[in-house]
Design a protein around this motif. Sequence first.
Motif, mmCIF file in Angstrom:
data_model
loop_
_atom_site.group_PDB
_atom_site.id
_atom_site.type_symbol
_atom_site.label_atom_id
_atom_site.label_comp_id
_atom_site.label_asym_id
_atom_site.label_seq_id
_atom_site.Cartn_x
_atom_site.Cartn_y
_atom_site.Cartn_z
ATOM 1 N N MET A 86 0.884 -1.203 -0.131
ATOM 2 C CA MET A 86 -0.142 0.065 0.110
ATOM 3 C C MET A 86 0.850 1.316 0.004
ATOM 4 O O MET A 86 1.734 1.337 0.847
ATOM 5 N N GLU A 87 0.686 2.272 -0.989
ATOM 6 C CA GLU A 87 1.391 3.331 -0.846
ATOM 7 C C GLU A 87 0.997 4.606 -0.078
ATOM 8 O O GLU A 87 -0.509 4.408 -0.014
ATOM 9 N N ARG A 88 1.722 5.106 0.600
ATOM 10 C CA ARG A 88 1.137 6.284 1.387
ATOM 11 C C ARG A 88 1.191 7.647 0.839
ATOM 12 O O ARG A 88 1.737 7.936 -0.071
ATOM 13 N N SER A 89 0.026 8.373 0.962
ATOM 14 C CA SER A 89 -0.327 9.614 0.545
ATOM 15 C C SER A 89 -0.529 10.767 1.634
ATOM 16 O O SER A 89 -1.391 10.426 2.331
ATOM 17 N N TRP A 90 -0.006 11.629 1.573
ATOM 18 C CA TRP A 90 -0.093 12.789 2.662
ATOM 19 C C TRP A 90 -1.068 13.681 2.191
ATOM 20 O O TRP A 90 -1.212 13.970 1.065
ATOM 21 N N LYS A 91 -1.749 14.020 3.236
ATOM 22 C CA LYS A 91 -2.899 14.948 2.829
ATOM 23 C C LYS A 91 -2.668 16.383 3.928
ATOM 24 O O LYS A 91 -2.693 16.008 5.023
ATOM 25 N N ALA A 92 -2.876 17.623 3.399
ATOM 26 C CA ALA A 92 -2.719 18.695 4.275
ATOM 27 C C ALA A 92 -3.960 18.787 5.104
ATOM 28 O O ALA A 92 -5.071 18.350 4.536
ATOM 29 N N LEU A 93 -3.947 19.470 6.212
ATOM 30 C CA LEU A 93 -5.125 19.466 7.291
ATOM 31 C C LEU A 93 -5.193 21.084 7.679
ATOM 32 O O LEU A 93 -4.110 21.666 7.629
ATOM 33 N N GLY A 94 -6.312 21.452 7.919
ATOM 34 C CA GLY A 94 -6.412 22.838 8.458
ATOM 35 C C GLY A 94 -6.197 23.901 7.388
ATOM 36 O O GLY A 94 -6.453 24.068 6.315
ATOM 37 N N GLU A 95 -5.239 24.769 8.065
ATOM 38 C CA GLU A 95 -4.736 25.945 7.220
ATOM 39 C C GLU A 95 -3.219 25.589 6.524
ATOM 40 O O GLU A 95 -2.748 26.699 6.149
ATOM 41 N N PHE A 96 -3.126 24.366 6.441
ATOM 42 C CA PHE A 96 -1.646 24.135 5.795
ATOM 43 C C PHE A 96 -1.814 23.610 4.488
ATOM 44 O O PHE A 96 -2.882 23.016 4.095
ATOM 45 N N VAL B 105 2.142 22.585 -5.517
ATOM 46 C CA VAL B 105 1.276 22.402 -4.514
ATOM 47 C C VAL B 105 0.823 20.919 -4.563
ATOM 48 O O VAL B 105 0.521 20.351 -5.582
ATOM 49 N N LEU B 106 0.991 20.034 -3.359
ATOM 50 C CA LEU B 106 0.745 18.677 -3.433
ATOM 51 C C LEU B 106 -0.760 18.428 -2.820
ATOM 52 O O LEU B 106 -1.431 17.620 -3.355
ATOM 53 N N SER B 107 -1.061 19.166 -1.748
ATOM 54 C CA SER B 107 -2.317 19.087 -1.001
ATOM 55 C C SER B 107 -2.599 20.290 -0.222
ATOM 56 O O SER B 107 -1.686 21.020 -0.042
ATOM 57 N N VAL B 108 -3.931 20.880 -0.366
ATOM 58 C CA VAL B 108 -4.298 21.845 0.335
ATOM 59 C C VAL B 108 -5.448 21.743 1.570
ATOM 60 O O VAL B 108 -6.283 20.987 1.192
ATOM 61 N N GLY B 109 -5.216 21.864 2.704
ATOM 62 C CA GLY B 109 -5.866 21.908 3.847
ATOM 63 C C GLY B 109 -7.346 22.316 3.578
ATOM 64 O O GLY B 109 -7.599 23.377 2.846
ATOM 65 N N GLY B 110 -8.184 21.842 4.355
ATOM 66 C CA GLY B 110 -9.727 22.474 4.279
ATOM 67 C C GLY B 110 -10.264 23.802 4.594
ATOM 68 O O GLY B 110 -11.047 24.061 4.198
ATOM 69 N N PHE B 111 -9.249 24.382 5.372
ATOM 70 C CA PHE B 111 -9.610 25.605 6.000
ATOM 71 C C PHE B 111 -8.641 26.755 5.478
ATOM 72 O O PHE B 111 -8.635 27.755 5.926
ATOM 73 N N VAL B 112 -7.833 26.526 4.187
ATOM 74 C CA VAL B 112 -6.988 27.436 3.568
ATOM 75 C C VAL B 112 -8.008 28.301 2.864
ATOM 76 O O VAL B 112 -9.005 28.110 1.903
ATOM 77 N N PRO B 113 -8.269 29.832 3.160
ATOM 78 C CA PRO B 113 -8.887 30.621 2.623
ATOM 79 C C PRO B 113 -8.641 31.164 1.359
ATOM 80 O O PRO B 113 -9.337 32.522 0.926
ATOM 81 N N VAL B 114 -7.736 30.750 0.511
ATOM 82 C CA VAL B 114 -7.466 31.322 -0.718
ATOM 83 C C VAL B 114 -7.667 30.163 -1.613
ATOM 84 O O VAL B 114 -7.611 28.792 -1.287
ATOM 85 N N GLU B 115 -7.840 30.724 -3.069
ATOM 86 C CA GLU B 115 -7.716 29.408 -4.046
ATOM 87 C C GLU B 115 -6.470 28.844 -4.269
ATOM 88 O O GLU B 115 -5.624 29.624 -5.154
ATOM 89 N N LEU B 116 -6.406 27.759 -3.929
ATOM 90 C CA LEU B 116 -5.117 26.856 -4.503
ATOM 91 C C LEU B 116 -5.516 25.674 -4.801
ATOM 92 O O LEU B 116 -6.487 24.982 -4.112
ATOM 93 N N TYR B 117 -4.915 25.052 -5.764
ATOM 94 C CA TYR B 117 -5.208 23.671 -6.109
ATOM 95 C C TYR B 117 -4.042 22.890 -6.357
ATOM 96 O O TYR B 117 -2.776 23.376 -6.568
#
Length: 92
Positions: free
Chosen positions: A1-11, A33-45
């Motif tokens: 199984m391959e690990r995949s990191w995900k950003a959280l919060g404002e990170f 950018v690899l991952s954007v947290g759910g509370f990032v208040p700017v448009e990043l993809y």
Amino acid sequence: MERSWKALGEFVLVTKHEEVSDYGLVIDAPFVVLSVGGFVPVELYQADIVSLNVNPTELNKVEPSNPTSPLMAHYSAIGAVLSGEEVELLEV
């Protein structure tokens, strides 16, 4: 199984983005950018190219012992984003 990191919060998770010139030389470039947290208040993809307004050595690696580990940045550490062909300055 391959690990995949995900950003959280404002990170945001970023990694060094290297470009190769027409002559085969690696050009030092901004970060992607690899991952954007759910509370990032700017448009990043995912896959946006960003420029940081902090020294990258000040950012934490997700996996400290892995030299290719993604870096964890607070969204306010991002000064500009290249999305498509336009450069957008972020206001935070």
